[in-house]
Design a protein around this motif. Sequence first.
Motif, short mmCIF file in Angstrom:
data_model
loop_
_atom_site.label_atom_id
_atom_site.label_comp_id
_atom_site.label_asym_id
_atom_site.label_seq_id
_atom_site.Cartn_x
_atom_site.Cartn_y
_atom_site.Cartn_z
N VAL A 121 0.41 -0.78 0.40
CA VAL A 121 0.00 0.22 0.32
C VAL A 121 0.90 1.45 0.19
N LEU A 122 0.41 2.04 -0.79
CA LEU A 122 0.78 3.72 -0.46
C LEU A 122 -0.28 4.58 -0.89
N VAL A 123 0.24 5.25 0.62
CA VAL A 123 -0.74 6.23 0.99
C VAL A 123 0.11 7.75 0.75
N ALA A 124 -1.21 8.47 -0.17
CA ALA A 124 -0.32 9.87 -0.51
C ALA A 124 -0.97 10.85 0.84
N ASP A 125 -0.22 11.54 1.00
CA ASP A 125 -0.29 12.94 2.33
C ASP A 125 -1.11 13.64 1.19
N ASN A 126 -1.84 14.56 2.30
CA ASN A 126 -2.96 14.91 2.23
C ASN A 126 -2.68 16.45 2.20
N VAL A 127 -1.18 16.63 2.69
CA VAL A 127 -0.59 18.46 3.10
C VAL A 127 1.30 18.35 2.34
N GLU A 128 1.88 18.85 1.98
CA GLU A 128 2.58 19.46 1.39
C GLU A 128 3.71 19.42 2.66
N GLU A 129 4.78 18.66 2.71
CA GLU A 129 4.83 18.50 4.67
C GLU A 129 5.74 17.32 4.21
N LEU A 156 4.41 5.86 2.96
CA LEU A 156 3.91 7.43 3.17
C LEU A 156 4.86 7.58 1.46
N ILE A 157 4.00 8.67 0.59
CA ILE A 157 4.53 9.36 -0.55
C ILE A 157 3.95 10.70 -0.55
N ASP A 158 4.98 11.24 -0.71
CA ASP A 158 4.97 12.91 -0.67
C ASP A 158 3.35 13.03 -1.44
N LYS A 159 2.61 14.57 -0.93
CA LYS A 159 2.02 14.89 -1.68
C LYS A 159 1.74 15.30 -3.49
N SER A 160 2.98 15.69 -3.77
CA SER A 160 3.03 15.70 -5.13
C SER A 160 2.95 14.45 -5.89
N PHE A 161 3.88 13.72 -4.99
CA PHE A 161 4.20 13.00 -6.33
C PHE A 161 3.07 11.40 -6.60
N GLY A 162 2.38 11.99 -5.56
CA GLY A 162 0.75 10.70 -5.24
C GLY A 162 0.14 11.42 -6.28
N GLU A 163 -0.11 12.73 -6.41
CA GLU A 163 -0.71 13.39 -7.74
C GLU A 163 0.37 13.01 -8.75
N THR A 164 1.20 12.70 -9.03
CA THR A 164 1.96 12.52 -10.52
C THR A 164 1.23 11.31 -10.54
N LEU A 165 1.07 10.42 -9.95
CA LEU A 165 0.73 8.87 -10.37
C LEU A 165 -0.36 8.47 -10.27
N LYS A 166 -0.97 9.26 -9.67
CA LYS A 166 -2.49 9.56 -9.85
C LYS A 166 -3.31 9.98 -11.41
N ARG A 167 -2.11 11.23 -11.84
CA ARG A 167 -2.28 11.62 -13.20
C ARG A 167 -2.11 10.90 -14.11
#
Length: 629
Positions: A121-129, A156-167
Motif C-alpha cells: 500500500v502507498l499512502v499519498a499525503d494530503n498536505v505538503e510536508e 507514505l509518499i509526499d503529496k506532489s508525487f501522489g498527484e503525479t501517480l494519480k494523473r
Amino acid sequence: MELRVSALRPFLGFLVLLLTPLSNARFVVEKNSLRVTSPDRIKGTYDSAIGNFGIPQYGGSMAGAVVYPNSNQKGCKEFSDFGISFQSKPGALPTFVLVDRGDCFFALKVWNAQKAGASAVLVADNVEEALITMDSPEEDGSSAKYIENITIPSALIDKSFGETLKRSISSGDMVNVNLDWRESVPHPDDRVEYELWTNSNDECGVKCDMLMEFVKDFKGAAQILEKGGYTQFTPHYITWYCPQAFTLSKQCKSQCINHGRYCAPDPEQDFSSGYNGKDVVLENLRQLCVFKVANETKKPWAWWDYVTDFQIRCPMKEKKYNRECANAVIQSLGLDLKKIDKCMGDPNTDSDNLVLKEEQDAQVGKGSRGDVTILPTLVVNNRQYRGKLAKGAVLKAICSGFEETTEPAVCLSGDVETNECLDNNGGCWQDKGGNITACKDTFRGRVCECPLVDGVRFKGDGYTTCEASGPGRCKINNGGCWHDAQNGHAFSACTDDGEVKCKCPPGFKGDGVNSCTDIDECKEKKACQCPECSCKNTWGSYDCSCSGDLLYIRDHDTCISKTASETRSSWVAVWVILIGLAMAGGGAYLVYKYRLRSYMDSEIRAIMAQYMPLDSQAEVPNHVNDERA
C-alpha cells in the motif's frame, strides 16, 4: 509500536515530555527507495517512509503495478463493500494500492487493502510536508485484531508525487514501481549490532502482551546468533526523571528511585493500589545488571533466559513481581546474585545510578538514529526498525544488516528468504555433473562466485566458466579426465605435475578425457609367455598362473616348483642355524682360552717370585693359602 501514557494523570504526561529536552529531541523517519520503472515520463527514484506496522521486506525488493481505486479512495471502509478486488491474476505483477491520507488510521487503510488482495500500500499525503512515519493507533479491542494480522508492507509518499501517480493512472498508463528495502539497514561487515528498548512492565495491555510474546518467540534465534558471534545484542530500558520541584511529592516518590532521578509510569495507572512505577524501575535496573554480569562471564545470551523465565514465573497479575521471585530466577540460571545486587546499587541514595544514567544518555539519538521515545524500539546497525514486532519480520531486518555472503545459516532458511540458486542454478556456472556450482545464496539474492571445494580454488567469471587451479585439482571431478571403477578397483586418467593432464593409466589406452579402454595384456603385450604359464586378462591388469605345483615369478616371467622352493628354504634355515651355533661355540672357546692362559701365567710368575726373587721385582701376591695363625 508504542506504549503510551495518555490515560495517566496530567503529571505523568509532563514526565513523558521531560524524557529529553525538547530542543534536542530528534525523530528520524526511516525510508526506503521507491523507483518508478514505467511510464517513461515519470521514471525515477522517489523517497517513501516505511510504515511502523506490517512487514517491510528488509534486505529485499518488490515490484508491482499501482492502482488507484475509483471508490473508497481513502481506504477507510472494506473494499469488498464496493465490489473491488486487488487480487493479482497468475503471472501478473502484484498489485500496489494507492490510497489517500485522512479520515481513519493508517493501519486500517492498509488492513482493508490487504483483505482485498493488495500486496503493498502507498499512502499519498494530503498536505505538503516532510515525510512522517505512519504509526499504529492506540490499541483497543477492535484495532488490536487487525494490527496484529497486517503482513504486507506500506509506505507514505509526499503529496506532489501522489498527484503525479494519480494523473498517470487516470490517463490510462500502466504504472509500475519497485519498492526497495535493501539499503534501509546498513550492512558494512559480518556482524550485526542491534538493541531492543523494552520494559519489564507486563500490565500495559495488548502491546505489552505482544512485546512479551516477541521476546519468548525470538529468544531461540537471538541466542543462536549471539553464541555464534554473529551479532552483538544490547538491551535498553527507558526511564524518565521527575522535575526537581516535585521530587518530594507522593507521585514522584511512588514512581521514582534515587530521589526522582529515574522514574516509570504506574503500571495500573492507579497510585492507590497494585505496583508502583518505582517497582518497574527497579526490575528494569535488575535486568540491565543481569545482562552486564552475564556479559562479563562471556554469556550475554543469558539475558534472554532471565527475561523469559521472569515473565513466566513472576507476573504482576499473580503478585509475584518482586525481588524474591527475581532472585530465585537468577539463582536457577547460575548467575552471581551478589554481583547483580552490587551493580544495582542503593535506590534510596540521593546520587546518580551509573547504569541508569547511561540509559538516559543512550536515549538521545546519535548519528543516523533518532531519539528513542516509544516502546518497544528495535535498532539494527544504528537504524530504527519499522514494522511488526514479530520473529520473522525482525529476523529479516537483522539478516539484512550482514555484508552479503557473510550471513549465518539461520538467515538463509526457507522461512526467511528464497534460495535463488534452486531456480536454474541462479544463472551461474555449474559443472557437467551438477555437483559443483558457482551460485551462492545470500539473504539479498545470490552471487555467482567460483567456489573453493576440498581446498581447491576454482577461477573464472562465475557465470560461464570456473576452472580448478592449484594442487589437488585431480580430486575435483578427476580434473575433467576419464575415471571409472569396477569390482572395487578405481582408475583415473588425471595426472598433476604442475599442470593437469589427462593420460590413461597403465593397463588402459585412449584419449584420457572421454575414454580409456582396457588393454588385453595377454594378447597385445604377450604376457605370460613361459611354457607352463596361463594368462587371464583383468580390468586394468592381468593374472598369470602356472600348471601343477608350479609358482609364477612375475619379474622373471617364469614358473618354479613350489616343493623345490620350500626344500631350498628349509636347507637355508638349517644352514643358518648351524653357522650360528658354530660361531657361538668358537666365541666361547676363545674366551675360555684367553681367561685360562691369563690365570696360568699369573700362577707361574708367583712361583718364580718365591724361589728366584729379584731386587728390582715388586712383591707378587701369593696365591697359596696362608695357614699362619
